[in-house]
Motif scaffolding. Sequence first.
Motif, PDB file in Angstrom:
ATOM      1  N   GLY A 140       0.744  -1.198  -0.067  1.00 52.63           N
ATOM      2  CA  GLY A 140      -0.051   0.011   0.050  1.00 52.63           C
ATOM      3  C   GLY A 140       0.825   1.153   0.035  1.00 52.63           C
ATOM      4  O   GLY A 140       0.613   2.023  -0.991  1.00 52.63           O
ATOM      5  N   LYS A 141       1.774   1.341   0.871  1.00 54.98           N
ATOM      6  CA  LYS A 141       2.189   2.808   1.073  1.00 54.98           C
ATOM      7  C   LYS A 141       3.179   3.163  -0.011  1.00 54.98           C
ATOM      8  O   LYS A 141       3.184   4.132  -0.574  1.00 54.98           O
ATOM      9  CB  LYS A 141       2.894   2.811   2.573  1.00 54.98           C
ATOM     10  N   LEU A 142       4.178   2.170  -0.060  1.00 55.02           N
ATOM     11  CA  LEU A 142       5.175   2.125  -1.171  1.00 55.02           C
ATOM     12  C   LEU A 142       4.410   2.414  -2.624  1.00 55.02           C
ATOM     13  O   LEU A 142       4.739   3.386  -3.394  1.00 55.02           O
ATOM     14  CB  LEU A 142       6.011   0.983  -1.136  1.00 55.02           C
ATOM     15  N   ARG A 143       3.439   1.585  -2.780  1.00 52.46           N
ATOM     16  CA  ARG A 143       2.813   1.564  -4.021  1.00 52.46           C
ATOM     17  C   ARG A 143       2.132   3.128  -4.427  1.00 52.46           C
ATOM     18  O   ARG A 143       2.060   3.644  -5.361  1.00 52.46           O
ATOM     19  CB  ARG A 143       1.603   0.728  -4.196  1.00 52.46           C
TER      20      ARG A 143
ATOM     21  N   GLU B 206      14.942   7.569   2.474  1.00 57.87           N
ATOM     22  CA  GLU B 206      13.851   6.780   2.858  1.00 57.87           C
ATOM     23  C   GLU B 206      12.551   7.223   2.087  1.00 57.87           C
ATOM     24  O   GLU B 206      12.315   8.306   2.178  1.00 57.87           O
ATOM     25  CB  GLU B 206      13.947   6.346   4.197  1.00 57.87           C
ATOM     26  N   PRO B 207      11.635   6.146   1.939  1.00 60.51           N
ATOM     27  CA  PRO B 207      11.766   4.767   1.623  1.00 60.51           C
ATOM     28  C   PRO B 207      12.487   4.621   0.490  1.00 60.51           C
ATOM     29  O   PRO B 207      12.242   5.473  -0.446  1.00 60.51           O
ATOM     30  CB  PRO B 207      10.201   4.198   1.627  1.00 60.51           C
ATOM     31  N   LYS B 208      13.189   3.303   0.190  1.00 63.00           N
ATOM     32  CA  LYS B 208      13.787   3.076  -1.054  1.00 63.00           C
ATOM     33  C   LYS B 208      13.741   1.693  -1.484  1.00 63.00           C
ATOM     34  O   LYS B 208      13.661   0.641  -0.364  1.00 63.00           O
ATOM     35  CB  LYS B 208      15.133   3.701  -1.031  1.00 63.00           C
ATOM     36  N   ILE B 209      13.825   1.215  -2.641  1.00 60.20           N
ATOM     37  CA  ILE B 209      13.738  -0.078  -2.916  1.00 60.20           C
ATOM     38  C   ILE B 209      15.084  -0.416  -3.956  1.00 60.20           C
ATOM     39  O   ILE B 209      15.766   0.280  -4.464  1.00 60.20           O
ATOM     40  CB  ILE B 209      12.488  -0.506  -3.967  1.00 60.20           C
ATOM     41  N   VAL B 210      15.426  -1.791  -4.117  1.00 60.63           N
ATOM     42  CA  VAL B 210      16.359  -2.173  -4.682  1.00 60.63           C
ATOM     43  C   VAL B 210      16.075  -3.044  -5.696  1.00 60.63           C
ATOM     44  O   VAL B 210      15.102  -4.199  -5.443  1.00 60.63           O
ATOM     45  CB  VAL B 210      17.604  -3.055  -3.885  1.00 60.63           C
ATOM     46  N   ILE B 211      16.437  -2.862  -7.010  1.00 62.82           N
ATOM     47  CA  ILE B 211      16.112  -3.960  -8.064  1.00 62.82           C
ATOM     48  C   ILE B 211      17.303  -4.353  -8.675  1.00 62.82           C
ATOM     49  O   ILE B 211      18.385  -3.701  -9.071  1.00 62.82           O
ATOM     50  CB  ILE B 211      15.289  -3.234  -9.179  1.00 62.82           C
ATOM     51  N   ALA B 212      17.294  -5.978  -8.856  1.00 62.96           N
ATOM     52  CA  ALA B 212      18.455  -6.503  -9.309  1.00 62.96           C
ATOM     53  C   ALA B 212      18.139  -6.883 -10.584  1.00 62.96           C
ATOM     54  O   ALA B 212      17.283  -7.626 -10.838  1.00 62.96           O
ATOM     55  CB  ALA B 212      19.003  -7.726  -8.427  1.00 62.96           C
ATOM     56  N   VAL B 213      19.081  -6.513 -11.809  1.00 56.11           N
ATOM     57  CA  VAL B 213      18.678  -6.784 -13.209  1.00 56.11           C
ATOM     58  C   VAL B 213      19.920  -7.767 -13.499  1.00 56.11           C
ATOM     59  O   VAL B 213      20.999  -7.312 -13.847  1.00 56.11           O
ATOM     60  CB  VAL B 213      18.813  -5.510 -14.119  1.00 56.11           C
ATOM     61  N   GLY B 214      19.623  -8.743 -13.945  1.00 50.99           N
ATOM     62  CA  GLY B 214      20.514  -9.847 -14.708  1.00 50.99           C
ATOM     63  C   GLY B 214      20.874 -10.952 -13.870  1.00 50.99           C
ATOM     64  O   GLY B 214      20.969 -10.633 -12.571  1.00 50.99           O
ATOM     65  N   ALA B 215      21.381 -11.786 -14.465  1.00 49.38           N
ATOM     66  CA  ALA B 215      21.887 -13.158 -13.681  1.00 49.38           C
ATOM     67  C   ALA B 215      22.987 -12.631 -12.802  1.00 49.38           C
ATOM     68  O   ALA B 215      23.222 -13.307 -11.639  1.00 49.38           O
ATOM     69  CB  ALA B 215      22.194 -14.049 -14.663  1.00 49.38           C
ATOM     70  N   ALA B 216      24.068 -11.756 -13.092  1.00 50.70           N
ATOM     71  CA  ALA B 216      25.106 -11.284 -12.264  1.00 50.70           C
ATOM     72  C   ALA B 216      24.587 -10.852 -10.941  1.00 50.70           C
ATOM     73  O   ALA B 216      24.871 -10.955 -10.105  1.00 50.70           O
ATOM     74  CB  ALA B 216      26.018 -10.388 -13.204  1.00 50.70           C
ATOM     75  N   ALA B 217      23.724  -9.851 -11.429  1.00 52.75           N
ATOM     76  CA  ALA B 217      23.245  -8.918 -10.216  1.00 52.75           C
ATOM     77  C   ALA B 217      22.523  -9.850  -9.045  1.00 52.75           C
ATOM     78  O   ALA B 217      22.399  -9.715  -8.077  1.00 52.75           O
ATOM     79  CB  ALA B 217      22.308  -7.673 -10.611  1.00 52.75           C
ATOM     80  N   ILE B 218      21.809 -10.819  -9.717  1.00 49.90           N
ATOM     81  CA  ILE B 218      21.113 -11.884  -8.674  1.00 49.90           C
ATOM     82  C   ILE B 218      21.809 -12.674  -7.957  1.00 49.90           C
ATOM     83  O   ILE B 218      21.792 -13.095  -6.902  1.00 49.90           O
ATOM     84  CB  ILE B 218      19.848 -12.410  -9.710  1.00 49.90           C
TER      85      ILE B 218
END
Lengths: 493, 271
Positions: free
Chosen positions: B123-126, B200-212
């Motif tokens: 909710g809040k972040l969205r 804050e608030p903040k999110i992290v997105i990992a893109v690609g096999a290496a980052a994951i």
Amino acid sequence: MNPPLEFALMSNGTSMAWADVPEWPIPELVLRTGAQLERGARLCAWFGVPEGGAVRVVALIAFDADNTLAVARSEPARGGYPSLTATHPQAHMFEREVWEQHGLEPRGHPWLKPVRRSAGMAPENGDFFRVDGREVHEVAVGPVHAGIIEPGHFRFQCAGEEVLHLEIALGYQHRGIEDAMVGGPRRATMSQVEVISGDATIGHATAYSSALEALAGADVPLRAQWLRAIALELERLANHTGDLGALANDVAFLPTASACGKVRGDFLNLTALICGNRFGRGLVRPGGCRHDLQPDRLSRLGERLGQALSEVEAAAGWLWDASSVRARFEDTGTIFAKQALDLGMVGPAARACGIVRDVRFDHPSGWYRLAQAPVAVWPGGDVFARTRVRSLELQRSGQFLREQLGAPVEGEIRQDVGPLRPDTLAVSMVEGWRGEICHVALTGADGGFRRYKIVDPSFHNWIGLALALRGEAISDFPICNKSMSLSYCGFDL
Amino acid sequence: MYALNTIIHRLRRGCETMDYPKGEAPPLPDRHGGALRLDAAKCPDGCRECLPVCPTEAIAQTGERGTTLDLGRCLFCAECVKACPHGAIVQTGDHRMAVRRREDLLLGSPGNEEVRLAEALDGKLRKLFGRSLRLRQVSAGGDGADEADLNVLGTIGWDIGRFGIQFVASPRHADGLVVTGPVTRNMELALRKTWEAMPEPKIVIAVGAAAISGAPFIGSPEVKGGVGSILPVDLFIPGWPPHPLTILDGLLRLLSRLEEKAPTGPTHGPG
């Protein structure tokens, strides 16, 4: 037995027994290499091979006009030796690297500092060159940059807007690829090679595969060579188109920027049409290729290529017609031909200094022995010339592709590569879209890699960007940088 | 005249932005094959055909879990699909594969044959990010291709600006951090500093096999093994690099900007 007097001659994509590589004491290797560079040879690789507690240095040089490579090595050495860089600046980064990797000190090197060594959570950059004076200020940029690009650190010494000196410190992307190769090839090796520089996947994968084929004495089916050449030129088209758009964007010329952004994707999709991956991952393998280009796929590729080429041609036309663009490109970021030669620069950046230097022409291997595109050269050495060379290469690679797609060769696309010969050195070079990609593989007694040296074109060329900025306004850094379009990870390995 | 010509060229080309997500998603290249699906129930006892062909050891066999495929390590070469004699591993042709939790990429067990697609932010972040998400990208050992296909999202064909998503220059302006690359030792400090500089608030997105997962450099002493090893990740987008469509799907999914449709992609062989 007297030591041999000369370098051993080789050609691109061949191997020779390690024992047959002539060896001299390291000061003599330095002198002899220097003497060949005086004669017009070019240093392609200079790297160490550990032996016992000591290290042998291997020198690989190219005689471009003779279409010949030559190799020699030092006797096992420790401590230090008189630097080659002191007389021949093109060795500067190689000698720093050997010093960092093996502790062999090039005495008299004018700027000996780490290349990529870690200080824990960041590279050990060492001290930067500083210009002192009341009006002088320093600008530090990176490692994290404003756009979506790789990390590196730029340290400018400026007097007002004018850049007096730029020092480029890299190493942030270091993944340890060369170390991971030792004892290989392993399961992950091919995949690691494909991302040495991930936008030059076909170039590096082809260089690696050719090195292995040379080590195994394997022949590659002609059709696979044809396919590799097609993929390599598509890679060139995609990247040059992207850079043309990025250059247009940096001088706020948006029609070309927008069009090229889209057409670049179209070229990437053509590579994906061949192998499913937009960057050509999984296509090139030792012994050939993993995917074929069947007739229906070939004709679809031809049609879509024609469309994309005409679109990029139009977009480049708008750019060259705009006087506002020419005014920004001309006489900006000039690298003089003498500097490019002294520093051993390669690729479009060297060709934009009027230097005819192209592996496809000078040291052809694979399909390029049978088919060639004219080398694109432009004098001047400025952003204009570098952009112009890209633009010409778009036309020439496009024409080359049209011709090759029209004349497919039949046959298999892959053949088994046998075991690698032990104690053998192989050299493989490919003209990637940034310039000369050079791989040197050395096997040990067990046939596994004892040493694997990778030289991305960016390794030669980053210093060129530093020189291009001398005396320029710092605000011109973005277009100078884009016009070189160098790889961080390809350098950092 | 010149300026006029340029404008006419532009007008002639018309709007080049794709209809998606209102219309159909553009098809993936047929040889891409899309996401993988592993039905470990089809694996006979003792069969290990797929294990040695995987370049990143993404496929594992353990007594308790049986055969598993980690899509976070997968380079999508489909060698396992070719190697499997029992049809247990197949390509789905589906571009959608972004997930919220790392374990949602682990395929194999009953009910978990495919990825468990990402759910939207709470909710809040969205509410905060749903219509305006500013992202700061950091390449931490990225190979240049992950970055290129993130840049593609800003081009006229994709135009992520229309969703209120924008890549920004400063971490101070960013709501989310997009990381590519296995996180090299030499980028750890810069990555941490960027993260700390974001409000804050903040999110992290990992893109690609290496980052994951760090693939294909898992085990190298010079890399950390993915961004999850040092920061909390909110969205994992698999691929090598991920197709732009996969990235866009992940971002829109996170922001609840997609109206769910059944996958339309056909199932392809390894091709």
